[in-house]
Design an enzyme around this catalytic site. Structure first.
Site, PDB file in Angstrom:
ATOM      1  N   ASP A 230       0.824  -1.199   0.000  1.00 13.03           N
ATOM      2  CA  ASP A 230       0.000   0.000   0.000  1.00 13.03           C
ATOM      3  C   ASP A 230       0.868   1.263   0.000  1.00 13.03           C
ATOM      4  OD1 ASP A 230      -2.831   1.028   0.582  1.00 13.03           O
ATOM      5  OD2 ASP A 230      -1.663   2.038   2.131  1.00 13.03           O
ATOM      6  N   GLU A 284       1.656  -0.352  -4.865  1.00 17.01           N
ATOM      7  CA  GLU A 284       0.699   0.663  -5.288  1.00 17.01           C
ATOM      8  C   GLU A 284       1.570   1.852  -5.701  1.00 17.01           C
ATOM      9  OE1 GLU A 284      -3.288   2.953  -3.742  1.00 17.01           O
ATOM     10  OE2 GLU A 284      -1.671   2.637  -2.338  1.00 17.01           O
TER      11      GLU A 284
HETATM   12  C1  GLC Z   1      -4.124   3.118  -0.541  1.00 12.00           C
HETATM   13  C2  GLC Z   1      -5.324   2.237  -0.296  1.00 12.00           C
HETATM   14  C3  GLC Z   1      -6.448   3.097   0.152  1.00 12.00           C
HETATM   15  C4  GLC Z   1      -6.033   3.785   1.432  1.00 12.00           C
HETATM   16  C5  GLC Z   1      -4.700   4.523   1.273  1.00 12.00           C
HETATM   17  C6  GLC Z   1      -4.110   4.854   2.601  1.00 12.00           C
HETATM   18  O1  GLC Z   1      -4.363   4.053  -1.546  1.00 12.00           O
HETATM   19  O2  GLC Z   1      -5.625   1.477  -1.435  1.00 12.00           O
HETATM   20  O3  GLC Z   1      -7.638   2.390   0.304  1.00 12.00           O
HETATM   21  O4  GLC Z   1      -7.011   4.702   1.807  1.00 12.00           O
HETATM   22  O5  GLC Z   1      -3.734   3.754   0.614  1.00 12.00           O
HETATM   23  O6  GLC Z   1      -3.623   3.701   3.222  1.00 12.00           O
END
Ligand code: GLC
Ligand code: CA
Length: 583
Positions: A230, A284
């Site tokens: 993440d 991500e």
């Molecule tokens: C990422 C997750 C999201 C979350 C953010 C903070 O973007 O996919 O759902 O709110 O990180 O952890």
């Protein structure tokens, strides 16, 4: 590291006859011994909304385990379980209190173990969501850290003095507002890229990294097959504090560099955890350039296996709330870019939906009800015929749509409520304008309960679910679609099968053959044995597509309209028709 290499296919129930064709891990002429995750189709589960197994209105591991056979039948090879650890749920699990404990809402460790064991039996791999940019403010480390300036955990987070009574910099969180919160007790500010209850970890501190690696090993030893990281591009902070320019502030920027430190941390993590394992790591990769992406995911660099890019998603979702317009040219440009033919060491992810964006059929498909399902199948054709690892998001495979939001109290997401406070309550934007935009873009659209059948609560739960059910569940649901050979679901199954049968769809090169067309999107995938043409009519109109010069169709391998033949050198395509042909 996982130590478990089940002979996957042989364990599948015999009833699932269509597995027969090819094995997903077969080598191809162009890619000998490709790692398992290159040949896999992934499926993201958002646990809270997938299946409630104990009738409390919240999805859980008992429910997920009960639905695993469905996923085996769909043909997916691996599951990404979204945030599932103990959390006060300020951001639905993306604020972790204990990385070694399952969120009580989702069950116990025993429930998780049973889920994982059943997944293994069915030949399905599992990766977990590691939220390592930040913890919850309820995490033991942060409670210690904030307790005094010389606590041994102080340096686990980013603490700084204010500047003339104001925060150290003007950085903004991704959810709106200052990225610094003053802790009265010790008189310093801590940094948070997201909510104040999500303090950012200090990856510069080797003790922090050692703790995080130990957590990864803990889960890997349980037998999970990898991790989704993440917000991973946020872990590296600028070396020095500095202020953003006035233009950068409305874009809700926290800070701008992902620089050298990011690569340093990722290499370090690889060395300590991933080396000599077949664990998969997918980042991500928010906000990185194409070159940075290629560097981070180049297998020779030993950082991450692959990652999600957002360059296309943000085109029609501006500042995370404003609805923009979808242009086929943007999609085209992104897919060309994302195939990374010029970077053979890099492996992309192919995705249209996750738990942070709205539904793809509502965004890119037809707005005409008669073409909705057909356009969902067209999107499936595209997703499953591009180079990279496809990630299907729960409900996408049955053509779930956006929810018809009518008022702000129907929203659950912390971001939607923040935006309302910051923009509407302050008088910047009218409530009507905000509602229309949020309804189209909110990530709550993908968080409504999975639609299993036309019974109470769409078969998701015996009691009222935590989140509203989309009223179209009576027709758009798994049970109705599984018995209908023409459904979106049946088409997904066929397309997944087709992808596995023709590895050129996974590994082949990519060439756009309709680059200037605003409605027909066509491309050729090619490897040393096969050439495949994919043609997609992204419009409500009938269109003629002329085959590229000198090309003839040998046979059709997939069609979202039961097409059986193509004659001559031009193809008359129905609205939202998609075909995959051997040429
Ligand atoms: C990422 C997750 C999201 C979350 C953010 C903070 O973007 O996919 O759902 O709110 O990180 O952890
Ligand atoms: Ca439950």
């Amino acid at each position: 590291m996982t130590g478990i290499d089940l002979s996957r296919r042989s364990l599948l129930p015999l009833a699932v006859g269509f597995w027969a064709t090819t094995s997903a891990s077969a080598s191809t002429p162009s890619q000998p011994r490709a790692p398992w995750w290159k040949n896999s189709v992934f499926y993201e589960i958002y646990p809270r909304s997938f299946q409630d197994g104990n009738s409390d209105g919240i999805g859980d591991f008992i429910g997920m385990k009960d639905r695993l056979e469905y996923l085996a039948e769909l043909g997916v090879d691996a599951i990404w379980v979204a945030a599932c650890f103990d959390s006060p749920n300020v951001d639905n699990g993306y604020d972790v209190r204990d990385y070694r404990k399952i969120m009580p809402d989702f069950g116990t460790m025993a429930d998780f173990d049973a889920f994982l064991a059943r997944a293994k039996q069915l030949g399905i791999r599992v990766i977990l969501d590691m939220v390592f940019n930040h913890t919850s403010d309820q995490h033991r480390w942060f409670i210690e850290s904030r307790s005094s300036r010389n606590n041994r955990y102080r340096d686990f987070y980013h603490w700084h003095d204010g500047k003339n009574g104001a925060p150290p910099t003007n950085w903004q969180t991704q959810f709106g507002g200052s990225a610094w919160t003053l802790d009265e007790k010790t008189g310093q500010y801590y940094l948070h890229s997201f909510e104040a209850q999500q303090p950012d970890l200090n990856w510069e501190n080797p003790e922090v990294r050692a703790e995080l690696y130990a957590i990864l090993k803990f889960w890997a030893n349980k037998g999970v097959d990898g991790f989704r990281f993440d917000a991973i591009t946020f872990i590296a902070k600028p070396e020095k504090l500095y202020d953003l320019t006035p233009e950068e502030i409305p874009a809700r920027k926290t800070f701008a560099d992902h620089g050298d430190r990011l690569s340093f941390y990722l290499k370090d993590m690889y060395k300590h955890v991933f080396k000599n394992t077949d664990l998969y790591s997918v980042g991500e990769n928010w906000g990185v350039s194409r070159d940075e992406y290629a560097r981070i995911t180049d297998s020779r660099n030993k950082e991450l296996s692959s990652g999600f890019r957002f360059d296309f998603q943000i085109k029609d979702n501006v500042d995370a709330w404003r609805k923009g317009t979808f242009h086929l040219s943007d999609l085209r440009a992104f897919n060309r870019d994302n195939s990374f033919d010029d970077h053979p060491g890099t492996w992309p992810v192919v995705w249209l939906e996750d738990h942070d964006y709205s539904r793809s059929v509502s965004r890119y498909g037809s707005q005409r009800p008669e073409y909705r399902d057909r356009s969902a199948k067209l999107l499936a054709t595209m997703m499953l015929s591009l180079r990279g690892t496809p990630f299907i998001y729960q409900g996408q495979e049955i053509g779930m749509t956006n929810f018809p939001f009518k008022s702000i109290d129907q929203f659950d997401d912390v971001f939607a409520h923040n935006e309302w406070r910051l923009q509407v309550e302050s008088g910047h934007i009218s409530s009507q304008e905000m509602l229309v935009n949020l309804a189209a873009t909110t990530r709550d659209n993908t968080r409504t309960p999975m639609q299993w059948n036309d019974g109470p609560n769409a078969g998701f739960s015996a009691v009222k679910p935590w989140m509203l059910v989309n009223p179209n569940f009576r027709t758009t649901n798994y049970s109705a679609e599984s018995s209908d050979p023409r459904s979106v679901l049946s088409f997904y199954k066929k397309m997944i099968r087709t992808r596995k049968q023709f590895p050129v769809l996974i590994h082949g090169t990519y060439k756009d053959v309709s680059p200037d067309d605003s409605q027909i999107y066509a491309y050729i995938r090619e490897d040393s044995t096969n050439r495949v043409l994919i043609a997609l009519n992204f419009s409500d109109d009938e269109k003629t597509f002329a085959l590229p010069e000198g090309e003839t169709v040998k046979r059709i391998i997939a069609s979202n309209m039961d097409r059986t033949q193509i004659q001559g050198s031009a193809m008359r395509m129905q609205p939202w028709e998609s075909v995959v042909v051997m040429i």
